[in-house]
Motif scaffolding. Sequence first.
Motif, PDB file in Angstrom:
ATOM      1  N   GLN A  81       6.607   7.214  11.359  1.00  0.00           N
ATOM      2  CA  GLN A  81       7.140   8.268  12.264  1.00  0.00           C
ATOM      3  C   GLN A  81       6.548   8.561  13.563  1.00  0.00           C
ATOM      4  OE1 GLN A  81       7.131  11.825   9.701  1.00  0.00           O
ATOM      5  NE2 GLN A  81       9.073  11.396   8.618  1.00  0.00           N
ATOM      6  N   ALA A  82       5.094   7.921  13.581  1.00  0.00           N
ATOM      7  CA  ALA A  82       4.375   8.070  14.927  1.00  0.00           C
ATOM      8  C   ALA A  82       4.601   6.825  15.703  1.00  0.00           C
ATOM      9  CB  ALA A  82       2.965   8.090  14.448  1.00  0.00           C
ATOM     10  N   GLY A  83       5.403   5.821  14.875  1.00  0.00           N
ATOM     11  CA  GLY A  83       5.659   4.561  15.667  1.00  0.00           C
ATOM     12  C   GLY A  83       4.870   3.386  15.710  1.00  0.00           C
ATOM     13  N   HIS A  84       3.959   3.647  14.738  1.00  0.00           N
ATOM     14  CA  HIS A  84       3.038   2.624  14.325  1.00  0.00           C
ATOM     15  C   HIS A  84       3.636   1.470  13.418  1.00  0.00           C
ATOM     16  CE1 HIS A  84       0.129   4.892  16.540  1.00  0.00           C
ATOM     17  NE2 HIS A  84       0.283   5.924  15.896  1.00  0.00           N
ATOM     18  N   GLY A  85       3.590   0.300  13.890  1.00  0.00           N
ATOM     19  CA  GLY A  85       4.146  -0.700  12.795  1.00  0.00           C
ATOM     20  C   GLY A  85       3.123  -1.164  11.813  1.00  0.00           C
ATOM     21  N   LEU A  86       2.506  -0.350  10.928  1.00  0.00           N
ATOM     22  CA  LEU A  86       1.328  -0.727  10.199  1.00  0.00           C
ATOM     23  C   LEU A  86       1.589  -0.344   8.756  1.00  0.00           C
ATOM     24  CD1 LEU A  86      -1.435   1.111  12.167  1.00  0.00           C
ATOM     25  CD2 LEU A  86      -1.105  -1.268  12.147  1.00  0.00           C
ATOM     26  N   ASP A  87       1.273  -1.332   7.821  1.00  0.00           N
ATOM     27  CA  ASP A  87       1.589  -1.071   6.508  1.00  0.00           C
ATOM     28  C   ASP A  87       0.326  -0.175   5.888  1.00  0.00           C
ATOM     29  OD1 ASP A  87       3.755  -2.427   6.449  1.00  0.00           O
ATOM     30  OD2 ASP A  87       2.855  -4.274   6.331  1.00  0.00           O
ATOM     31  N   VAL A  88       0.570   0.687   5.154  1.00  0.00           N
ATOM     32  CA  VAL A  88      -0.483   1.314   4.455  1.00  0.00           C
ATOM     33  C   VAL A  88      -0.455   0.918   3.025  1.00  0.00           C
ATOM     34  CG1 VAL A  88      -1.385   3.778   3.802  1.00  0.00           C
ATOM     35  CG2 VAL A  88       0.001   3.412   5.935  1.00  0.00           C
ATOM     36  N   LEU A  89      -1.878   0.693   2.522  1.00  0.00           N
ATOM     37  CA  LEU A  89      -2.006   0.082   1.427  1.00  0.00           C
ATOM     38  C   LEU A  89      -2.621   1.084   0.361  1.00  0.00           C
ATOM     39  CD1 LEU A  89      -3.022  -3.362   2.352  1.00  0.00           C
ATOM     40  CD2 LEU A  89      -0.712  -2.632   1.670  1.00  0.00           C
ATOM     41  N   PRO A  90      -2.658   0.996  -0.903  1.00  0.00           N
ATOM     42  CA  PRO A  90      -3.471   1.727  -1.934  1.00  0.00           C
ATOM     43  C   PRO A  90      -4.822   1.535  -1.638  1.00  0.00           C
ATOM     44  CG  PRO A  90      -2.223   0.199  -3.386  1.00  0.00           C
ATOM     45  CD  PRO A  90      -1.779   0.004  -1.798  1.00  0.00           C
ATOM     46  N   GLU A  91      -5.699   2.431  -1.947  1.00  0.00           N
ATOM     47  CA  GLU A  91      -7.329   2.040  -2.218  1.00  0.00           C
ATOM     48  C   GLU A  91      -7.282   0.858  -3.464  1.00  0.00           C
ATOM     49  OE1 GLU A  91     -10.778   1.313  -1.267  1.00  0.00           O
ATOM     50  OE2 GLU A  91      -9.506   2.944   0.097  1.00  0.00           O
ATOM     51  N   ARG A  92      -8.452   0.124  -3.146  1.00  0.00           N
ATOM     52  CA  ARG A  92      -8.343  -0.994  -4.173  1.00  0.00           C
ATOM     53  C   ARG A  92      -8.874  -0.539  -5.628  1.00  0.00           C
ATOM     54  NH1 ARG A  92      -9.933  -3.503   0.602  1.00  0.00           N
ATOM     55  NH2 ARG A  92      -8.832  -5.536   0.997  1.00  0.00           N
ATOM     56  N   ALA A  93      -9.569   0.454  -5.794  1.00  0.00           N
ATOM     57  CA  ALA A  93     -10.112   1.069  -7.150  1.00  0.00           C
ATOM     58  C   ALA A  93      -8.861   1.724  -7.622  1.00  0.00           C
ATOM     59  CB  ALA A  93     -11.131   2.097  -6.927  1.00  0.00           C
ATOM     60  N   PRO A  94      -8.460   1.224  -8.896  1.00  0.00           N
ATOM     61  CA  PRO A  94      -7.290   1.671  -9.497  1.00  0.00           C
ATOM     62  C   PRO A  94      -7.488   3.191  -9.890  1.00  0.00           C
ATOM     63  CG  PRO A  94      -8.225  -0.284 -10.894  1.00  0.00           C
ATOM     64  CD  PRO A  94      -9.293   0.292  -9.775  1.00  0.00           C
ATOM     65  N   GLY A  95      -8.631   4.008  -9.936  1.00  0.00           N
ATOM     66  CA  GLY A  95      -8.697   5.494 -10.294  1.00  0.00           C
ATOM     67  C   GLY A  95      -8.352   6.180  -9.025  1.00  0.00           C
ATOM     68  N   TRP A  96      -8.143   5.586  -7.632  1.00  0.00           N
ATOM     69  CA  TRP A  96      -7.941   6.344  -6.495  1.00  0.00           C
ATOM     70  C   TRP A  96      -6.472   6.315  -6.082  1.00  0.00           C
ATOM     71  CZ3 TRP A  96     -11.877   9.430  -4.563  1.00  0.00           C
ATOM     72  CH2 TRP A  96     -13.179   8.963  -4.869  1.00  0.00           C
ATOM     73  N   TRP A  97      -5.788   5.729  -7.165  1.00  0.00           N
ATOM     74  CA  TRP A  97      -4.248   5.525  -6.718  1.00  0.00           C
ATOM     75  C   TRP A  97      -3.564   6.526  -5.958  1.00  0.00           C
ATOM     76  CZ3 TRP A  97       0.169   8.010  -8.578  1.00  0.00           C
ATOM     77  CH2 TRP A  97       0.116   8.786  -9.746  1.00  0.00           C
ATOM     78  N   ARG A  98      -3.915   7.699  -6.299  1.00  0.00           N
ATOM     79  CA  ARG A  98      -3.336   9.028  -5.505  1.00  0.00           C
ATOM     80  C   ARG A  98      -4.101   9.441  -4.462  1.00  0.00           C
ATOM     81  NH1 ARG A  98      -0.866  14.125  -7.903  1.00  0.00           N
ATOM     82  NH2 ARG A  98       0.320  13.983  -5.766  1.00  0.00           N
ATOM     83  N   CYS A  99      -5.403   9.255  -4.299  1.00  0.00           N
ATOM     84  CA  CYS A  99      -6.269   9.924  -3.373  1.00  0.00           C
ATOM     85  C   CYS A  99      -6.966   9.121  -2.305  1.00  0.00           C
ATOM     86  CB  CYS A  99      -7.589  10.618  -4.327  1.00  0.00           C
ATOM     87  SG  CYS A  99      -6.960  11.686  -5.297  1.00  0.00           S
ATOM     88  N   GLY A 100      -6.616   7.814  -2.445  1.00  0.00           N
ATOM     89  CA  GLY A 100      -7.186   6.864  -1.537  1.00  0.00           C
ATOM     90  C   GLY A 100      -6.119   5.847  -0.866  1.00  0.00           C
ATOM     91  N   ALA A 101      -6.358   5.570   0.387  1.00  0.00           N
ATOM     92  CA  ALA A 101      -5.391   4.411   1.029  1.00  0.00           C
ATOM     93  C   ALA A 101      -6.149   3.806   2.126  1.00  0.00           C
ATOM     94  CB  ALA A 101      -4.229   5.308   1.609  1.00  0.00           C
ATOM     95  N   ARG A 102      -5.522   2.770   2.366  1.00  0.00           N
ATOM     96  CA  ARG A 102      -6.293   1.854   3.521  1.00  0.00           C
ATOM     97  C   ARG A 102      -5.224   1.335   4.331  1.00  0.00           C
ATOM     98  NH1 ARG A 102      -5.737  -1.950  -0.573  1.00  0.00           N
ATOM     99  NH2 ARG A 102      -5.675  -4.036   0.243  1.00  0.00           N
ATOM    100  N   VAL A 103      -5.713   0.800   5.659  1.00  0.00           N
ATOM    101  CA  VAL A 103      -4.902  -0.074   6.546  1.00  0.00           C
ATOM    102  C   VAL A 103      -5.805  -1.086   7.036  1.00  0.00           C
ATOM    103  CG1 VAL A 103      -3.529   0.020   8.592  1.00  0.00           C
ATOM    104  CG2 VAL A 103      -3.579   2.020   7.388  1.00  0.00           C
ATOM    105  N   ASP A 104      -5.246  -2.460   6.637  1.00  0.00           N
ATOM    106  CA  ASP A 104      -5.956  -3.521   6.931  1.00  0.00           C
ATOM    107  C   ASP A 104      -5.308  -4.160   8.289  1.00  0.00           C
ATOM    108  OD1 ASP A 104      -7.617  -3.042   4.822  1.00  0.00           O
ATOM    109  OD2 ASP A 104      -6.296  -4.441   3.426  1.00  0.00           O
ATOM    110  N   GLY A 105      -6.255  -4.827   8.884  1.00  0.00           N
ATOM    111  CA  GLY A 105      -5.722  -5.700  10.219  1.00  0.00           C
ATOM    112  C   GLY A 105      -6.607  -6.811  10.006  1.00  0.00           C
ATOM    113  N   ASP A 106      -6.421  -7.915  10.920  1.00  0.00           N
ATOM    114  CA  ASP A 106      -7.163  -9.008  11.167  1.00  0.00           C
ATOM    115  C   ASP A 106      -8.666  -8.996  10.918  1.00  0.00           C
ATOM    116  OD1 ASP A 106      -4.634 -10.526  11.305  1.00  0.00           O
ATOM    117  OD2 ASP A 106      -4.892 -10.595  13.338  1.00  0.00           O
TER     118      ASP A 106
END
Length: 253
Positions: free
Chosen positions: A33-58
């Motif tokens: 909605q803010a106009g950023h063409g970025l993919d948000v991914l879940p945090e790698r640790a399975p236990g954080w599936w609701r409470c964590g997220a990350r955005v990766d770049g090069d």
Amino acid sequence: MTPDLAAEDLARLYPELGRSETLQSILQTAVHQAGHGLDVLPERAPGWWRCGARVDGDSRTTNVLLGTAERAFIVNFRERGVMMARGTTTSLDAVVSAIGAWQSGTTLARLKSACPFVGHGPLAEAHERGDAVEAQWTRYRHTAARHVDHELIEAAYARPRLRALFPFHSHLTLNFSRCTGFPYTHDIPVITPANGSYRVTWWHTRSPDGPADIGEVGTPDDAVALVVGLLPDNCGPAVAGTAEDLDDSPSTR
């Protein structure tokens, strides 16, 4: 922070989540909605599936975690294996702005100016300038931390080949890396002060039974000489990045 906060408690602190949404999903919507063409991914640790997220770049990553005692978005900004900045805010919009700025390649100063909740330190500025190795040596040479053996630091710093590497401590052990980001390389012997002497060993990954002994000597100069004599042939000045970026590193094979 615990990843198993009850759904009703999460909904109370973060109405955006309700009882079923995840941090990843609400961040993805807000980022787009803010106009950023970025993919948000879940945090790698399975236990954080609701409470964590990350955005990766090069070369950059933004990690976001949810606070549990009170409403707080905890945001970490990394570049090439280095924690460059961090901050905490109650505003989802502020998080989105910071993610967009960081992942677009902005400088630390501009990130701080645009997002006042973000802070960073002198070492991060040194990484940004490209002189993290000298900055790290300076930190160790002037620190009052009790785990740092200053005679050992000075003996290592006096050797140009070691001075060109990135020093770091693991407990009492002085390590040297061919890169400035984590994970570091571990193909150089390490030095551990022990009861008035200095134990020189290979990093534990060289041996399934723990650190492989090279020798124990009585002075910092002798310990440093052992390390210098066993430096890899390709041991040039430390470079920006991680061990995983150094394809020719024996530590990553």
